[in-house]
Write a protein that holds these residues in place. Structure first.
Motif, PDB file in Angstrom:
ATOM      1  N   PHE A 262       0.835  -1.189   0.000  1.00 47.92           N
ATOM      2  CA  PHE A 262       0.000   0.000   0.000  1.00 47.92           C
ATOM      3  C   PHE A 262       0.874   1.244   0.000  1.00 47.92           C
ATOM      4  CE2 PHE A 262      -3.631  -2.557   1.263  1.00 47.92           C
ATOM      5  CZ  PHE A 262      -3.081  -3.531   2.085  1.00 47.92           C
TER       6      PHE A 262
ATOM      7  N   TYR B 144       0.289   4.944   1.793  1.00 49.04           N
ATOM      8  CA  TYR B 144      -0.515   5.790   2.651  1.00 49.04           C
ATOM      9  C   TYR B 144       0.040   7.203   2.555  1.00 49.04           C
ATOM     10  CZ  TYR B 144      -3.173   2.183   5.213  1.00 49.04           C
ATOM     11  OH  TYR B 144      -4.047   1.172   5.572  1.00 49.04           O
TER      12      TYR B 144
ATOM     13  N   PRO C  28      -2.284   8.591   9.239  1.00 47.87           N
ATOM     14  CA  PRO C  28      -2.077   8.090   7.867  1.00 47.87           C
ATOM     15  C   PRO C  28      -3.417   7.769   7.214  1.00 47.87           C
ATOM     16  CG  PRO C  28      -0.755   6.863   9.468  1.00 47.87           C
ATOM     17  CD  PRO C  28      -1.744   7.672  10.249  1.00 47.87           C
TER      18      PRO C  28
ATOM     19  N   ARG D  18       2.533  -5.799   4.033  1.00 45.08           N
ATOM     20  CA  ARG D  18       1.931  -6.711   4.992  1.00 45.08           C
ATOM     21  C   ARG D  18       2.227  -8.135   4.565  1.00 45.08           C
ATOM     22  NH1 ARG D  18      -4.184  -5.719   6.285  1.00 45.08           N
ATOM     23  NH2 ARG D  18      -4.506  -6.551   4.215  1.00 45.08           N
TER      24      ARG D  18
ATOM     25  N   GLY E  63      -4.718 -11.920   6.293  1.00 44.81           N
ATOM     26  CA  GLY E  63      -5.325 -10.619   6.556  1.00 44.81           C
ATOM     27  C   GLY E  63      -5.117 -10.125   7.970  1.00 44.81           C
TER      28      GLY E  63
ATOM     29  N   ARG F 253     -11.336  -6.335  13.325  1.00 48.66           N
ATOM     30  CA  ARG F 253      -9.910  -6.281  13.631  1.00 48.66           C
ATOM     31  C   ARG F 253      -9.524  -4.880  14.086  1.00 48.66           C
ATOM     32  NH1 ARG F 253     -10.721 -10.042   9.755  1.00 48.66           N
ATOM     33  NH2 ARG F 253      -9.346 -11.876   9.722  1.00 48.66           N
TER      34      ARG F 253
ATOM     35  N   TYR G 270      -6.136  -2.558  15.643  1.00 50.62           N
ATOM     36  CA  TYR G 270      -4.676  -2.512  15.779  1.00 50.62           C
ATOM     37  C   TYR G 270      -4.276  -1.250  16.539  1.00 50.62           C
ATOM     38  CZ  TYR G 270      -4.993  -5.655  11.705  1.00 50.62           C
ATOM     39  OH  TYR G 270      -5.304  -6.676  10.833  1.00 50.62           O
TER      40      TYR G 270
ATOM     41  N   TYR H  40      -0.820   1.186  17.018  1.00 50.61           N
ATOM     42  CA  TYR H  40       0.517   1.521  16.533  1.00 50.61           C
ATOM     43  C   TYR H  40       1.038   2.710  17.336  1.00 50.61           C
ATOM     44  CZ  TYR H  40      -0.583  -1.175  12.264  1.00 50.61           C
ATOM     45  OH  TYR H  40      -0.937  -2.163  11.368  1.00 50.61           O
TER      46      TYR H  40
ATOM     47  N   TYR I 251      -2.620  -6.258  18.376  1.00 47.43           N
ATOM     48  CA  TYR I 251      -3.719  -6.481  17.455  1.00 47.43           C
ATOM     49  C   TYR I 251      -4.795  -7.360  18.102  1.00 47.43           C
ATOM     50  CZ  TYR I 251      -5.721  -9.783  14.065  1.00 47.43           C
ATOM     51  OH  TYR I 251      -6.551 -10.639  13.387  1.00 47.43           O
TER      52      TYR I 251
ATOM     53  N   GLN J  43      -8.534  -9.475  17.264  1.00 46.62           N
ATOM     54  CA  GLN J  43      -9.613  -9.910  16.395  1.00 46.62           C
ATOM     55  C   GLN J  43     -10.792 -10.167  17.311  1.00 46.62           C
ATOM     56  OE1 GLN J  43      -8.890 -12.591  13.124  1.00 46.62           O
ATOM     57  NE2 GLN J  43     -10.798 -13.675  13.532  1.00 46.62           N
TER      58      GLN J  43
ATOM     59  N   GLY K  90     -10.319 -10.471   6.046  1.00 40.57           N
ATOM     60  CA  GLY K  90      -9.441 -10.678   4.906  1.00 40.57           C
ATOM     61  C   GLY K  90      -8.363  -9.633   4.790  1.00 40.57           C
ATOM     62  N   ASN K  91      -7.981  -9.316   3.612  1.00 45.50           N
ATOM     63  CA  ASN K  91      -6.883  -8.382   3.372  1.00 45.50           C
ATOM     64  C   ASN K  91      -7.364  -6.955   3.173  1.00 45.50           C
ATOM     65  OD1 ASN K  91      -4.578 -10.029   3.549  1.00 45.50           O
ATOM     66  ND2 ASN K  91      -5.091 -10.944   1.574  1.00 45.50           N
ATOM     67  N   GLN K  92      -8.474  -6.607   3.802  1.00 48.97           N
ATOM     68  CA  GLN K  92      -8.990  -5.247   3.658  1.00 48.97           C
ATOM     69  C   GLN K  92      -8.013  -4.241   4.262  1.00 48.97           C
ATOM     70  OE1 GLN K  92     -11.935  -4.605   1.932  1.00 48.97           O
ATOM     71  NE2 GLN K  92     -11.481  -6.733   1.438  1.00 48.97           N
ATOM     72  N   PRO K  93      -7.893  -3.065   3.674  1.00 48.81           N
ATOM     73  CA  PRO K  93      -6.979  -2.052   4.211  1.00 48.81           C
ATOM     74  C   PRO K  93      -7.375  -1.612   5.620  1.00 48.81           C
ATOM     75  CG  PRO K  93      -7.667  -1.492   1.988  1.00 48.81           C
ATOM     76  CD  PRO K  93      -8.527  -2.630   2.425  1.00 48.81           C
ATOM     77  N   GLN K  94      -6.395  -1.128   6.350  1.00 49.15           N
ATOM     78  CA  GLN K  94      -6.646  -0.612   7.684  1.00 49.15           C
ATOM     79  C   GLN K  94      -6.906   0.886   7.606  1.00 49.15           C
ATOM     80  OE1 GLN K  94      -3.477  -1.826  10.363  1.00 49.15           O
ATOM     81  NE2 GLN K  94      -3.469  -3.885   9.495  1.00 49.15           N
ATOM     82  N   HIS K  95      -7.855   1.325   8.405  1.00 50.48           N
ATOM     83  CA  HIS K  95      -8.222   2.738   8.464  1.00 50.48           C
ATOM     84  C   HIS K  95      -7.869   3.256   9.846  1.00 50.48           C
ATOM     85  CE1 HIS K  95     -10.358   2.629   4.620  1.00 50.48           C
ATOM     86  NE2 HIS K  95     -10.647   1.392   4.962  1.00 50.48           N
ATOM     87  N   PHE K  96      -7.202   4.400   9.858  1.00 52.35           N
ATOM     88  CA  PHE K  96      -6.655   4.928  11.103  1.00 52.35           C
ATOM     89  C   PHE K  96      -7.537   5.997  11.725  1.00 52.35           C
ATOM     90  CE2 PHE K  96      -2.379   3.204  11.566  1.00 52.35           C
ATOM     91  CZ  PHE K  96      -2.224   2.564  10.359  1.00 52.35           C
ATOM     92  N   GLY K  97      -7.479   6.078  13.051  1.00 58.82           N
ATOM     93  CA  GLY K  97      -8.062   7.194  13.769  1.00 58.82           C
ATOM     94  C   GLY K  97      -7.094   8.370  13.786  1.00 58.82           C
TER      95      GLY K  97
END
Lengths: 111, 113
Positions: A34, A36, A44, A91, A95, B31, B33, B35, B48, B50, B98-105
């Motif tokens: 990806f 970002y 990000p 990654r 997933g 999911r 996470y 950081y 992380y 789940q 799955g492999n969906q992108p992660q969205h950040f706060g």
């Protein structure tokens, strides 16, 4: 060796220029890639996923070379609003695995 | 706004104090996470979840750090006996299956005096 390496920049380019960022990753098992974008003191935000066949989204083109473990981002016709830090992200398999970020490349587009 | 929400946005505290941060993920994401990001660096993975299960912890997560997600929705990250080196932006991200992108706060910026 860092898992994801990027040139930190800064890249200072005039409006309208084309600029390219490169990134290398060390883990050959990496499966997802990806770019970002991160503005100063902000979170990000996903710019685009990177696919093996290469993909384009408007002025942005991403390329992946698995053999060389190399990812690129090309920005055409740069806008002032493109000024930000661009983070290369990989990654591993599955997933559930966390993202591994590069340090980012800083871009400043100048009027 | 249905994005990832973090609270507080900023926290200033004296060394040795305990702090707790909260993250509310996007509602359909199972999911979650955590950081940490310091100046000039990219975000570094801490832990992380789940649903309510904590599945992975980084070596960066010393025993002063603990994270929970008791009902599989919001999560908390607690740092005990804070140290100067804990000063950073703490980012929470969520993703679907799955492999969906992660969205950040927006992150919580912690400053230790």
């Amino acid at each position: 060796r860092k898992e994801v390496e990027q040139d930190p920049g800064p890249f200072n380019v005039p409006e309208g220029a084309t600029v390219a960022f490169n990134c290398t990753y060390s883990n050959s098992a990496s499966q997802s890639f990806f770019w970002y974008r991160q503005d100063c003191r902000k979170e990000p935000k996903l710019l685009m996923s990177v696919y093996s066949s290469g993909n384009e989204d408007g002025r942005f083109t991403a390329q992946l070379n698995r053999a060389s473990q190399y990812i690129s981002l090309l920005i055409r016709d740069s806008k002032l609003s493109d000024s930000a830090t661009y983070l290369c992200v990989v990654r591993g398999l599955g997933g559930n695995t966390p993202l591994v970020f590069g340090k980012g490349t800083r871009l400043s587009v100048i009027a | 706004d249905t994005g990832v929400s973090q609270d507080p946005r900023h926290k200033i505290t004296k060394r040795g104090q305990n702090v707790t941060f909260r993250c509310d993920p996007i509602s359909e994401h199972n999911r979650l996470y955590w950081y940490r990001q310091t100046l000039g660096q990219g975000p570094e993975f801490l832990t992380y979840f789940q649903n309510e299960a904590q599945l992975e912890k980084s070596r960066l997560l010393s025993d002063r750090f603990s994270a929970e997600r008791p009902k599989g929705s919001f999560s908390t990250l607690e740092i005990q006996r804070t140290e100067q080196g804990d000063s950073a932006m703490y980012l929470c991200a969520s993703s679907a299956f799955g492999n969906q992108p992660q969205h950040f706060g927006d992150g919580t910026r912690l400053s230790i005096l």
